[in-house]
Each structure stands twice: as structure tokens, then as C-alpha cells.
Design a protein around this motif. Sequence first.
Motif, PDB file in Angstrom:
ATOM      1  N   LYS A   4     128.572  63.437  11.990  1.00  0.00           N
ATOM      2  CA  LYS A   4     129.212  62.824  10.833  1.00  0.00           C
ATOM      3  C   LYS A   4     129.146  63.802   9.669  1.00  0.00           C
ATOM      4  CE  LYS A   4     128.386  58.166  12.396  1.00  0.00           C
ATOM      5  NZ  LYS A   4     127.692  56.913  12.246  1.00  0.00           N
ATOM      6  N   ASN A   5     130.041  64.801   9.703  1.00  0.00           N
ATOM      7  CA  ASN A   5     130.058  65.817   8.659  1.00  0.00           C
ATOM      8  C   ASN A   5     129.943  65.151   7.296  1.00  0.00           C
ATOM      9  OD1 ASN A   5     130.535  67.483  10.805  1.00  0.00           O
ATOM     10  ND2 ASN A   5     132.679  67.851  10.314  1.00  0.00           N
ATOM     11  N   THR A   6     128.992  65.629   6.510  1.00  0.00           N
ATOM     12  CA  THR A   6     128.631  64.952   5.271  1.00  0.00           C
ATOM     13  C   THR A   6     128.678  65.893   4.081  1.00  0.00           C
ATOM     14  OG1 THR A   6     127.212  63.401   6.463  1.00  0.00           O
ATOM     15  CG2 THR A   6     126.762  63.679   4.116  1.00  0.00           C
ATOM     16  N   LEU A   7     129.239  65.405   2.987  1.00  0.00           N
ATOM     17  CA  LEU A   7     129.217  66.116   1.713  1.00  0.00           C
ATOM     18  C   LEU A   7     128.211  65.422   0.808  1.00  0.00           C
ATOM     19  CD1 LEU A   7     130.230  68.099  -0.459  1.00  0.00           C
ATOM     20  CD2 LEU A   7     132.078  66.465  -0.932  1.00  0.00           C
ATOM     21  N   VAL A   8     127.218  66.174   0.362  1.00  0.00           N
ATOM     22  CA  VAL A   8     126.236  65.670  -0.597  1.00  0.00           C
ATOM     23  C   VAL A   8     126.757  66.040  -1.982  1.00  0.00           C
ATOM     24  CG1 VAL A   8     123.850  65.823  -1.413  1.00  0.00           C
ATOM     25  CG2 VAL A   8     124.334  65.922   1.045  1.00  0.00           C
ATOM     26  N   ARG A  84     133.712  57.196   4.972  1.00  0.00           N
ATOM     27  CA  ARG A  84     132.895  56.324   4.120  1.00  0.00           C
ATOM     28  C   ARG A  84     132.276  57.114   2.978  1.00  0.00           C
ATOM     29  NH1 ARG A  84     127.147  55.423   7.348  1.00  0.00           N
ATOM     30  NH2 ARG A  84     126.871  57.638   7.772  1.00  0.00           N
ATOM     31  N   VAL A  85     131.899  56.365   1.957  1.00  0.00           N
ATOM     32  CA  VAL A  85     131.166  56.892   0.804  1.00  0.00           C
ATOM     33  C   VAL A  85     129.883  56.074   0.714  1.00  0.00           C
ATOM     34  CG1 VAL A  85     131.164  57.198  -1.700  1.00  0.00           C
ATOM     35  CG2 VAL A  85     133.280  57.586  -0.397  1.00  0.00           C
ATOM     36  N   ILE A  86     128.762  56.768   0.576  1.00  0.00           N
ATOM     37  CA  ILE A  86     127.476  56.081   0.415  1.00  0.00           C
ATOM     38  C   ILE A  86     127.058  56.163  -1.051  1.00  0.00           C
ATOM     39  CG2 ILE A  86     125.015  56.063   1.015  1.00  0.00           C
ATOM     40  CD1 ILE A  86     125.788  57.257   3.729  1.00  0.00           C
ATOM     41  N   PHE A  87     126.803  54.989  -1.621  1.00  0.00           N
ATOM     42  CA  PHE A  87     126.305  54.890  -2.991  1.00  0.00           C
ATOM     43  C   PHE A  87     124.797  54.706  -2.895  1.00  0.00           C
ATOM     44  CE2 PHE A  87     130.728  53.819  -3.340  1.00  0.00           C
ATOM     45  CZ  PHE A  87     131.120  54.330  -4.577  1.00  0.00           C
ATOM     46  N   LYS A  98     136.527  49.594  -6.038  1.00  0.00           N
ATOM     47  CA  LYS A  98     137.898  49.083  -6.056  1.00  0.00           C
ATOM     48  C   LYS A  98     138.890  50.176  -5.624  1.00  0.00           C
ATOM     49  CE  LYS A  98     138.496  46.328  -9.441  1.00  0.00           C
ATOM     50  NZ  LYS A  98     138.739  45.724 -10.755  1.00  0.00           N
ATOM     51  N   LEU A  99     138.713  51.386  -6.155  1.00  0.00           N
ATOM     52  CA  LEU A  99     139.599  52.506  -5.795  1.00  0.00           C
ATOM     53  C   LEU A  99     139.463  52.869  -4.318  1.00  0.00           C
ATOM     54  CD1 LEU A  99     139.033  54.801  -8.908  1.00  0.00           C
ATOM     55  CD2 LEU A  99     141.022  53.359  -8.421  1.00  0.00           C
ATOM     56  N   LEU A 100     138.243  52.837  -3.818  1.00  0.00           N
ATOM     57  CA  LEU A 100     138.020  53.140  -2.397  1.00  0.00           C
ATOM     58  C   LEU A 100     138.675  52.071  -1.522  1.00  0.00           C
ATOM     59  CD1 LEU A 100     134.319  54.315  -2.664  1.00  0.00           C
ATOM     60  CD2 LEU A 100     136.286  55.761  -2.112  1.00  0.00           C
ATOM     61  N   ASN A 101     138.528  50.807  -1.900  1.00  0.00           N
ATOM     62  CA  ASN A 101     139.177  49.721  -1.144  1.00  0.00           C
ATOM     63  C   ASN A 101     140.682  49.922  -1.094  1.00  0.00           C
ATOM     64  OD1 ASN A 101     137.013  48.138  -0.251  1.00  0.00           O
ATOM     65  ND2 ASN A 101     136.912  47.022  -2.179  1.00  0.00           N
ATOM     66  N   ILE A 105     139.133  53.285   2.242  1.00  0.00           N
ATOM     67  CA  ILE A 105     137.948  54.090   2.540  1.00  0.00           C
ATOM     68  C   ILE A 105     136.744  53.158   2.459  1.00  0.00           C
ATOM     69  CG2 ILE A 105     136.475  55.994   1.764  1.00  0.00           C
ATOM     70  CD1 ILE A 105     139.053  57.305   0.634  1.00  0.00           C
ATOM     71  N   ASN A 106     135.943  53.139   3.517  1.00  0.00           N
ATOM     72  CA  ASN A 106     134.745  52.299   3.545  1.00  0.00           C
ATOM     73  C   ASN A 106     133.693  52.843   2.599  1.00  0.00           C
ATOM     74  OD1 ASN A 106     135.728  50.589   5.629  1.00  0.00           O
ATOM     75  ND2 ASN A 106     135.197  52.150   7.127  1.00  0.00           N
ATOM     76  N   TYR A 107     132.856  51.959   2.110  1.00  0.00           N
ATOM     77  CA  TYR A 107     131.719  52.401   1.316  1.00  0.00           C
ATOM     78  C   TYR A 107     130.519  51.533   1.647  1.00  0.00           C
ATOM     79  CZ  TYR A 107     132.590  48.448  -1.803  1.00  0.00           C
ATOM     80  OH  TYR A 107     132.754  47.191  -2.306  1.00  0.00           O
TER      81      TYR A 107
END
Length: 121
Positions: A4-8, A84-87, A98-101, A105-107
Amino acid sequence: MSKKNTLVLGASLNSDRYSNMAILRLCENAIEVKAFGMKKGTVCGIEIATELQPYQNIHTVTLYLNPKRQEAYYDYILDLNPTRVIFNPGTENPEFYKLLNEASINYEVACTLVLLSTNQY
């Protein structure tokens, strides 16, 4: 564990920072990591970029920026079109949810370190 290539986003050279710990744990789990932060350097052999890169095939963006600082990166993250984006704790941002929805894009509101340690990443 799948790749799961990830950008920090919000990467730090400071070993006391959670973004730094996340880079280390992602490396330990053989997950390809990209990192963006304010200072150039390397963590676990991963170069921290100080300019935004047009990465391809980013599965996950994990955020280590407070909601106010995230605003400057909304378009960049949306253009990456991650799965996905992890908060992480302290980065919760209903405006961005809201913008991701809207972009399909999952979050997750979660802790990357916990997800990794419990094999839920």
C-alpha cells in the motif's frame, strides 16, 4: 500485508514525532514510502521531499498536518487520487472529509501506528 504505497504528508526528521515513527514502521512492514516535509533529510533511507512531487500509484496518504495547514494541500491530495487518506490524531478535518467524499476517496480517522501494530493497515 499488501503493498500500500504510502505518502507521509508532514514528515519530520525529529525521531520524537509520530510522522517519523510512521515512516520507520512503514519501512519495517515493507510498504513503499514517500515523504513530504518542511526539511530535507532521510528517515530509514526515505528521502523527505520539500517540494510536492507528482507521485503515481499512491494508495494511502497519511496526514501529520493540522487542519489549517492541510488546506494548502487539498488539491494536491485530490490530484494524487489515493485509495484512502488517514487522519491521524490531531488532524481531523470535516471540511476535507466532504471534499474527499465528493471525489470518492475513502478516509479514516485513525492512527497509522496503531493500524500497523494491529495488522489493520
